[in-house]
Scaffold this motif. Structure first.
Motif, mmCIF file in Angstrom:
data_model
loop_
_atom_site.group_PDB
_atom_site.id
_atom_site.type_symbol
_atom_site.label_atom_id
_atom_site.label_comp_id
_atom_site.label_asym_id
_atom_site.label_seq_id
_atom_site.Cartn_x
_atom_site.Cartn_y
_atom_site.Cartn_z
ATOM 1 N N TYR A 36 59.975 25.313 39.681
ATOM 2 C CA TYR A 36 59.462 26.594 39.167
ATOM 3 C C TYR A 36 58.959 26.484 37.735
ATOM 4 O O TYR A 36 58.448 27.454 37.187
ATOM 5 C CB TYR A 36 60.571 27.657 39.227
ATOM 6 N N GLY A 37 59.191 25.335 37.111
ATOM 7 C CA GLY A 37 58.846 25.210 35.696
ATOM 8 C C GLY A 37 57.441 25.688 35.413
ATOM 9 O O GLY A 37 57.218 26.741 34.805
ATOM 10 N N ASN A 38 56.437 24.960 35.930
ATOM 11 C CA ASN A 38 55.077 25.360 35.526
ATOM 12 C C ASN A 38 54.597 26.574 36.308
ATOM 13 O O ASN A 38 53.626 27.223 35.924
ATOM 14 C CB ASN A 38 54.118 24.187 35.693
ATOM 15 N N MET A 39 55.333 26.926 37.399
ATOM 16 C CA MET A 39 54.932 28.144 38.109
ATOM 17 C C MET A 39 54.998 29.323 37.145
ATOM 18 O O MET A 39 54.074 30.118 37.014
ATOM 19 C CB MET A 39 55.865 28.392 39.283
ATOM 20 N N TRP A 40 56.145 29.373 36.437
ATOM 21 C CA TRP A 40 56.294 30.525 35.538
ATOM 22 C C TRP A 40 55.200 30.527 34.487
ATOM 23 O O TRP A 40 54.613 31.564 34.154
ATOM 24 C CB TRP A 40 57.675 30.482 34.870
ATOM 25 N N LYS A 41 54.892 29.314 33.993
ATOM 26 C CA LYS A 41 53.852 29.278 32.939
ATOM 27 C C LYS A 41 52.583 29.917 33.470
ATOM 28 O O LYS A 41 52.072 30.908 32.940
ATOM 29 C CB LYS A 41 53.577 27.809 32.567
ATOM 30 N N SER A 42 52.084 29.403 34.614
ATOM 31 C CA SER A 42 50.775 29.899 35.097
ATOM 32 C C SER A 42 50.896 31.369 35.488
ATOM 33 O O SER A 42 50.017 32.189 35.217
ATOM 34 C CB SER A 42 50.341 29.059 36.296
ATOM 35 N N LEU A 43 52.020 31.734 36.096
ATOM 36 C CA LEU A 43 52.167 33.139 36.510
ATOM 37 C C LEU A 43 52.065 34.054 35.296
ATOM 38 O O LEU A 43 51.382 35.082 35.318
ATOM 39 C CB LEU A 43 53.544 33.329 37.182
ATOM 40 N N GLY A 44 52.717 33.636 34.218
ATOM 41 C CA GLY A 44 52.688 34.484 33.015
ATOM 42 C C GLY A 44 51.244 34.754 32.612
ATOM 43 O O GLY A 44 50.805 35.906 32.473
ATOM 44 N N VAL A 45 50.481 33.667 32.516
ATOM 45 C CA VAL A 45 49.085 33.833 32.051
ATOM 46 C C VAL A 45 48.312 34.702 33.028
ATOM 47 O O VAL A 45 47.684 35.695 32.664
ATOM 48 C CB VAL A 45 48.428 32.443 31.935
ATOM 49 N N LEU A 46 48.426 34.378 34.335
ATOM 50 C CA LEU A 46 47.624 35.113 35.330
ATOM 51 C C LEU A 46 47.986 36.593 35.310
ATOM 52 O O LEU A 46 47.125 37.470 35.315
ATOM 53 C CB LEU A 46 47.899 34.527 36.719
ATOM 54 N N GLY A 47 49.283 36.858 35.217
ATOM 55 C CA GLY A 47 49.719 38.256 35.219
ATOM 56 C C GLY A 47 49.051 39.001 34.072
ATOM 57 O O GLY A 47 48.466 40.084 34.238
ATOM 58 N N ALA A 48 49.089 38.336 32.911
ATOM 59 C CA ALA A 48 48.495 39.000 31.740
ATOM 60 C C ALA A 48 47.007 39.221 31.986
ATOM 61 O O ALA A 48 46.477 40.315 31.757
ATOM 62 C CB ALA A 48 48.703 38.114 30.510
ATOM 63 N N ALA A 49 46.327 38.194 32.513
ATOM 64 C CA ALA A 49 44.883 38.332 32.746
ATOM 65 C C ALA A 49 44.636 39.510 33.681
ATOM 66 O O ALA A 49 43.774 40.356 33.436
ATOM 67 C CB ALA A 49 44.360 37.039 33.362
ATOM 68 N N LEU A 50 45.449 39.603 34.714
ATOM 69 C CA LEU A 50 45.259 40.688 35.684
ATOM 70 C C LEU A 50 45.349 42.038 34.974
ATOM 71 O O LEU A 50 44.481 42.898 35.095
ATOM 72 C CB LEU A 50 46.361 40.584 36.759
ATOM 73 N N VAL A 51 46.408 42.164 34.178
ATOM 74 C CA VAL A 51 46.590 43.459 33.506
ATOM 75 C C VAL A 51 45.403 43.740 32.605
ATOM 76 O O VAL A 51 44.867 44.846 32.586
ATOM 77 C CB VAL A 51 47.916 43.412 32.687
ATOM 78 N N VAL A 52 44.952 42.672 31.931
ATOM 79 C CA VAL A 52 43.799 42.870 31.027
ATOM 80 C C VAL A 52 42.618 43.377 31.829
ATOM 81 O O VAL A 52 42.015 44.399 31.514
ATOM 82 C CB VAL A 52 43.467 41.528 30.328
ATOM 83 N N VAL A 53 42.340 42.700 32.932
ATOM 84 C CA VAL A 53 41.151 43.082 33.710
ATOM 85 C C VAL A 53 41.301 44.515 34.204
ATOM 86 O O VAL A 53 40.379 45.332 34.090
ATOM 87 C CB VAL A 53 40.995 42.112 34.901
ATOM 88 N N ILE A 54 42.480 44.834 34.667
ATOM 89 C CA ILE A 54 42.645 46.197 35.197
ATOM 90 C C ILE A 54 42.470 47.220 34.084
ATOM 91 O O ILE A 54 41.790 48.241 34.241
ATOM 92 C CB ILE A 54 44.045 46.340 35.841
ATOM 93 N N MET A 55 43.012 46.892 32.940
ATOM 94 C CA MET A 55 42.975 47.906 31.873
ATOM 95 C C MET A 55 41.567 48.018 31.275
ATOM 96 O O MET A 55 41.205 49.027 30.702
ATOM 97 C CB MET A 55 43.926 47.486 30.738
ATOM 98 N N LEU A 56 40.813 46.942 31.367
ATOM 99 C CA LEU A 56 39.534 46.882 30.619
ATOM 100 C C LEU A 56 38.636 48.047 30.969
ATOM 101 O O LEU A 56 38.558 48.403 32.156
ATOM 102 C CB LEU A 56 38.841 45.558 30.966
#
Lengths: 173, 129, 67, 328
Positions: free
Chosen positions: A153-173
Motif C-alpha cells: 500500500y506504500g505508493n498506493m497511498w501516495k498516488s491516491l492522495g494526489v489523484l484525490g486532490a486533483a479530482l477535488v480541484v477539477v470538481i471545484m474549478l
C-alpha cells in the motif's frame, strides 16, 4: 489567480496526506521492531538484573523512538504514583490506551501489549520471561505482516492522495 | 464567426471523448451528450430570432396564429426527437433511436391534423362544384 | 458560452482522474473501493449533464411556446 | 508513621485503616491481612477485628474480609510491581519496606531440591509497624559506659520476644554513633542486621536514623557478618541482634579479642534460662559480658533492668512509664 492558488493548495494537501499515510505504513514495521527490541531489553533487565519494573521500563525506553518511549515512561510514572493503589497491569493498560494513538501501530500490536501488561510484574522471573518472549514472538509475526502491507500500500497511498486532490480541484474549478 | 468557435469546441470535445472511450466508455458518452446539448443551446439562440421574424410576417399576413403555433411546435418536436435519436444512436442503441424517431413522426402527425383538415377544406372550396 | 466550455474540460478531467484512480485501486487489490469511486464520479458528471439537459428543455419550451 | 504503609494498602483496607480511631491508630502494632478471613489488627498488646467502618467488630464473622483480588493488589504494590525482584525476600518470608516496616508473607511454597524456591499465592500478610522511639536508650546508655576506657561495656540485652529489644538497641546505636556528653564525638558503630530489623535497610540503605558514624551489614548471617564487619569497617562498637548459635558466640569472642566492644541481644526470660543454652553459657561463664540489660513489659509499661554481670548489682534503672517502646 486565486483559483490556481487554491488548486495548488489543494493539490499540496492531497500530496501530503498521501505521503503521511505511506510514511505511517513505513514507520509501522520499524516501530514494531523497536518495540520487540525494547521488550527483549526488558527481558534481560527482569531476568538477570531483577531491577524493579518502573526502572526497568525507563531504561528500556531509552532505546525507543519518541512516541514509544513516551508510552513506556508514562507507564513507569503511573506505577510509581504512590497513593493510587494502582496495580502494574492497570497502569500499563492506561498508558497503552493513552499513548498508543500517537504511535503508527495498529490493533494486533495493541492486543499483544495489553496481553503482556496483564501479567507484568505479578509473577516470578520464569513466568515474566515466558510472557515477554510470547509478546516478542507476537510482535515479530506482526512486523512481517506490516512489512508486506507497506510494500503493497506504500505508493498506493501516495498516488491516491494526489489523484484525490486533483479530482477535488477539477470538481471545484 | 461563432461557427469557428463552435467547431473548435466540438473537435476538442471529440478528442476528449476518444481519450475517455477506451478507459471509461460511460464518461465518453456523457461527454458527447454534454457537447451535443451545448451546441444545441447555442443554435437555439439563433433559431429564436428567425422564429420572431416569421411570427411578425404571419401576423402581418393575417394568417391565423394557431397555424403558426402548431408549426412551431412541430419544429420543436422535430428538433428534440432528432437530438435524442442521434444521442442514443451514438451510444450504440439503434433500436431505441428508431423508436424515438417513430414517436417524433407520430406526434408531428397528430399536431398536423388540424392544418391538414384546413388545407383539405380550402382545396375543396377552391374546386368549383 | 465560456463557462460551458469549462464544463466540458471539467467532465473530461473528472473522467480521466476517475479512470486513473480506478486502475490504481484495482492494482492495489481494492476493487470494491475502485468501483465505488467510479460510481461517485459518474454520479457527479451525471448531475452536471442532467442540469444542462434541464436547461436545454426549458429553453426549447420557451422558444417553441409549448403550453 | 502509618501513611507510608497506607499508600501500599489496597483501597478497601486503606479506608478501614484510615477510619480507625486515633488512639488505636497511634498504638497500632500489626495489621494481619488474610484472604477470605477477617482482617485483624494488633495494638498495645490487644487484638481486634475491625469492620468496614473501622470500628472493632464484636464477632470476627462480621469483620471486614479482604478478597483474593485485594491480596493480589497488595502483593503487587508491596513489591513495587516487580515480584521477580523480591524472590530472595519471598524465600526468606518477609519484605522490609521504606519506613522500616516488615511485612511477613505466607502462602503456598514451591520447593526445588528440597529448599523453598518461591512463595506462590501469598494469602496472608503480617504488616508489623516499626516505630523508632528516639530517646528510649538515653537512660540506659550512661550505665553501660566504662568511664576509664572511655568506651561502652560488652553488653548483652536479654528479653523474651516482642519486648522492645530491637527498639532499644536501635536507639543505643544511634546515641553511641552520635555521641553524648559522656561519650564525646561518638564511636564508629558496625551493625550486623541479619533479619534487617535494627536498620530496616531497603536495598542497603537504612531507613532508620542510626547516627552518622554507623555502617550496616544487611541480611548477612551473623557469624560471617561480624568477621566481615571487623575486617572491612573496623568499628569500635559492634552491634548484633539475637545471637543464638555457637558460631555466633565464636564470632563475638573473636570481636572481643580484636578489642571491639560488642552489644548483642538474645532471647531469654532471665539470666538462668539463657545460661542454659550452650552458646550463651560459655560467654556468660567467662564473664565477657560485663553488663546485662533485661527488658520486661506488661501491656504498656516497660521495665529496663541493668545489672553488672560481675555479680555486683548496679542501681536499678526504671524506664519512664510514658515510654511506649514497641515490638522489636
Amino acid at each position: 489567480m486565486l483559483k490556481t492558488l487554491g488548486a495548488l493548495l489543494l493539490l499540496a494537501a492531497g500530496l501530503l496526506f498521501g505521503f503521511y499515510q505511506s510514511l505511517n505504513l513505513s514507520r509501522r514495521p520499524k516501530q514494531i521492531r523497536q518495540l520487540a527490541l525494547a521488550l527483549q531489553r526488558l527481558e534481560t533487565e527482569i531476568g538477570y538484573g531483577a531491577t524493579p519494573l518502573p526502572d526497568a521500563l525507563r531504561s528500556s525506553a531509552s532505546t525507543l523512538s519518541p512516541p514509544l518511549a513516551a508510552l513506556f515512561r508514562s507507564a513507569a510514572d503511573r506505577m510509581e504514583e504512590s497513593g493510587t493503589g494502582r496495580t502494574a497491569a492497570e497502569s500499563w493498560t492506561q498508558a497503552v490506551q493513552d499513548g498508543f494513538f500517537r504511535t503508527s501501530m495498529k490493533e494486533p500490536e495493541r492486543e499483544a501489549l495489553l496481553q503482556l501488561g496483564a501479567s507484568l510484574g505479578i509473577s516470578d522471573t520464569q513466568d515474566q520471561l515466558k510472557h515477554l518472549r510470547l509478546a516478542v514472538s507476537h510482535l515479530t509475526v506482526e512486523e512481517q505482516n506490516a512489512a508486506d502491507e507497506e510494500k503493497r500500500y506504500g505508493n498506493m497511498w501516495k498516488s491516491l492522495g494526489v489523484l484525490g486532490a486533483a479530482l477535488v480541484v477539477v470538481i471545484m474549478l | 464567426m461563432e461557427i469557428v468557435q463552435l467547431v473548435g469546441i466540438a473537435i476538442i470535445a471529440t478528442v476528449l471523448v476518444l481519450v475517455l472511450k477506451e478507459q471509461k466508455p460511460m464518461f465518453a458518452f456523457l461527454l458527447a451528450m454534454f457537447t451535443g446539448i451545448l451546441i444545441f443551446l447555442f443554435v437555439l439562440g439563433k433559431v429564436s430570432t428567425v422564429l420572431h421574424v416569421l411570427e411578425d410576417l404571419a401576423a402581418k399576413s393575417d394568417v391565423k396564429p394557431v397555424f403558426f403555433k402548431t408549426i412551431l411546435k412541430i419544429i420543436g418536436i422535430a428538433y428534440i426527437a432528432e437530438f435524442g435519436a442521434q444521442i442514443v444512436r451514438d451510444a450504440g442503441q439503434e433500436a431505441i433511436a428508431s423508436k424515438i424517431e417513430l414517436a417524433g413522426k407520430i406526434l408531428i402527425m397528430v399536431m398536423a391534423i388540424p392544418i391538414i383538415t384546413v388545407i383539405v377544406e380550402t382545396v375543396v372550396r377552391l374546386i368549383p362544384a | 458560452m465560456n463557462p460551458d466550455v469549462n464544463a466540458i474540460f471539467q467532465i473530461a478531467g473528472i473522467g480521466i482522474i476517475i479512470a486513473m484512480i480506478h486502475t490504481v485501486l484495482k492494482q492495489m487489490g481494492k476493487e470494491d473501493m475502485a468501483s465505488w469511486v467510479t460510481l461517485i464520479g459518474f454520479v457527479v458528471v451525471l448531475f452536471m449533464v442532467v442540469g444542462m439537459l434541464n436547461n436545454l428543455f426549458k429553453e426549447i419550451k420557451t422558444i417553441f411556446l409549448f403550453q | 508513621m502509618t501513611d507510608s504503609i497506607q499508600d501500599l494498602l489496597p483501597p478497601g483496607i486503606k479506608s478501614i485503616v484510615s477510619k480507625l480511631s486515633p488512639e488505636i491508630a497511634a498504638r497500632l502494632e500489626e495489621i494481619r491481612i488474610r484472604e477470605g478471613r477477617p482482617l485483624e489488627i494488633v495494638y498495645g498488646g490487644r487484638h481486634a477485628f475491625p469492620d468496614a467502618g473501622g470500628r472493632p467488630a464484636a464477632i470476627p464473622a462480621d469483620a471486614y474480609h479482604p478478597g483474593h483480588e485485594e491480596c493480589i493488589r497488595l502483593l503487587d504494590l508491596l513489591t513495587k510491581h516487580s515480584l521477580y525482584s523480591y524472590e530472595e525476600e519471598l524465600r526468606r518470608g518477609y519484605i522490609t519496606i521504606a519506613g522500616g516496616h516488615r511485612i511477613g508473607l505466607a502462602g503456598r511454597a514451591i520447593l526445588e531440591g528440597g529448599r523453598v524456591k518461591l512463595l506462590r499465592d501469598v494469602t496472608s500478610f503480617n504488616i508489623r509497624i516499626a516505630r523508632q522511639v528516639k530517646g528510649c536508650g538515653a537512660k540506659v546508655l550512661p550505665l553501660l559506659l566504662d568511664r576509664e576506657a572511655k568506651a561502652v561495656h560488652h553488653t548483652l540485652v536479654l528479653s523474651p520476644p516482642q519486648q522492645g529489644k530491637t527498639t532499644l538497641i536501635r536507639d543505643l546505636v544511634r546515641l553511641i554513633s552520635e555521641g553524648t556528653r559522656e561519650l564525646p564525638g561518638g564511636r564508629k558503630v558496625g551493625v550486623v542486621d541479619e533479619r534487617s530489623e535494627i536498620a530496616a535497610c531497603v536495598r542497603g540503605v537504612p531507613t532508620f536514623d542510626l547516627g552518622p558514624r554507623t555502617d550496616v551489614l544487611d541480611g548477612c548471617p551473623k557469624a560471617e557478618g561480624m568477621m566481615m564487619m571487623i575486617r572491612s569497617m573496623s568499628p569500635e562498637v559492634l552491634v548484633v541482634d539475637e545471637i543464638g548459635t555457637v558460631q555466633d558466640a565464636e564470632a563475638v569472642w573473636e570481636a572481643m579479642n580484636a578489642g571491639i566492644r560488642v552489644i548483642a541481644t538474645a532471647h531469654g526470660r532471665d539470666l538462668a534460662e539463657s545460661s542454659g543454652r550452650p552458646a550463651l553459657k560459655r560467654l556468660l561463664q567467662e564473664g565477657i559480658f560485663t553488663r546485662l540489660v533485661q527488658l520486661s513489659r506488661e501491656g504498656e509499661r516497660f521495665e529496663t533492668l541493668v545489672r553488672e554481670l560481675a555479680g555486683q548489682r548496679l542501681k536499678q534503672a526504671r524506664a519512664p512509664d510514658g515510654r511506649e517502646a514497641r515490638s522489636c
